[in-house]
Scaffold this active site. Structure first.
Site, short mmCIF file in Angstrom:
data_model
loop_
_atom_site.label_atom_id
_atom_site.label_comp_id
_atom_site.label_asym_id
_atom_site.label_seq_id
_atom_site.Cartn_x
_atom_site.Cartn_y
_atom_site.Cartn_z
N CYS A 167 0.87 -1.19 0.00
CA CYS A 167 0.00 0.00 0.00
C CYS A 167 0.90 1.23 0.00
CB CYS A 167 -0.98 -0.03 1.18
SG CYS A 167 -0.20 -0.01 2.81
N ARG B 123 -3.37 -0.70 5.42
CA ARG B 123 -3.98 -1.72 4.55
C ARG B 123 -3.09 -2.94 4.33
NH1 ARG B 123 -5.01 2.42 -0.16
NH2 ARG B 123 -3.10 3.20 0.82
N ASP C 38 -9.18 2.75 1.84
CA ASP C 38 -8.08 3.33 2.63
C ASP C 38 -8.68 3.94 3.90
OD1 ASP C 38 -5.98 4.65 3.74
OD2 ASP C 38 -5.45 5.79 1.94
P1 4NP Z 1 -1.75 2.71 4.25
O1 4NP Z 1 -2.44 4.02 4.85
O2 4NP Z 1 -1.18 3.12 2.91
O3 4NP Z 1 -2.91 1.78 4.12
O4 4NP Z 1 -0.72 2.26 5.25
C1 4NP Z 1 -1.80 5.24 4.92
C2 4NP Z 1 -0.85 5.43 5.89
C3 4NP Z 1 -0.21 6.65 5.97
C4 4NP Z 1 -0.52 7.65 5.08
C5 4NP Z 1 -1.48 7.45 4.10
C6 4NP Z 1 -2.13 6.23 4.02
N1 4NP Z 1 0.15 8.89 5.19
O5 4NP Z 1 -0.21 9.81 4.42
O6 4NP Z 1 1.07 9.03 6.02
#
Ligand code: 4NP
Length: 156
Positions: A10, A16, A125
């Site tokens: 991700c 995710r 997300d």
């Molecule tokens: P992930 O979620 O990609 O599912 O781990 C996110 C975690 C952090 C961020 C965005 C999405 N961020 O912008 O830091």
């Protein structure tokens, strides 16, 4: 066939993809499929960090401890180390395509392409939402994990 080595990717590797890794590990263990599983993010924002506390609590609701997972960034080397790489959404699939070596042999695809009726879609997300969103994410990655384990068990 060699043991499958599966990487879930991700953006941050704290919401995710750790849940996708956990769901796949649980499903593989339940069905006796031997496989290597890992997860990564295409961004470096959370390298070395544990999963988001909401992701840890969500996995714990299903009896799985992901508190020991640590964020890491996906790299070109992953295309040699893993046989199957699944992006959790289209933007991260595009990020992966940008760093893929020209001659790689890994299967690279979108995770929800494995789930009937969900092809082309991204896993929810939950980062900006409340904890309910993590349950939706869990349901999606579990459906994909079940489909993936079935597929790997039938082709290996
Ligand atoms: P992930 O979620 O990609 O599912 O781990 C996110 C975690 C952090 C961020 C965005 C999405 N961020 O912008 O830091």
């Amino acid at each position: 066939m060699a043991e499958p080595r599966v990487l879930f990717v991700c953006l941050g590797n704290i919401c995710r993809s750790p849940l996708a890794e956990a769901a796949f590990r649980a499903e593989a263990a339940a069905t006796g499929l031997k496989a290597v599983a890992a997860s990564a993010g295409t961004a470096d924002y959370h390298v070395g960090e544990p999963p988001d506390p909401r992701a840890i609590r969500t996995a714990a609701r299903f009896g799985i401890d992901i508190s020991g997972y640590r964020g890491r960034q996906a790299s070109t080397d992953d295309f040699r180390a893993f046989s199957h790489i699944f992006a959790l959404d289209r933007s991260n699939l595009a990020n992966l395509q940008r760093i893929a070596p020209a001659d790689h042999a890994a299967h690279l695809g979108l995770l929800l392409d494995l789930v009937p009726g969900r092809a082309g879609q991204g896993v929810t997300d939950p980062w900006y939402g409340d904890e309910e969103g993590f349950l939706e994410t869990w349901a999606e990655v579990t459906a994909a994990a079940q489909a993936l384990v079935r597929r790997l068990a039938s082709t290996d």
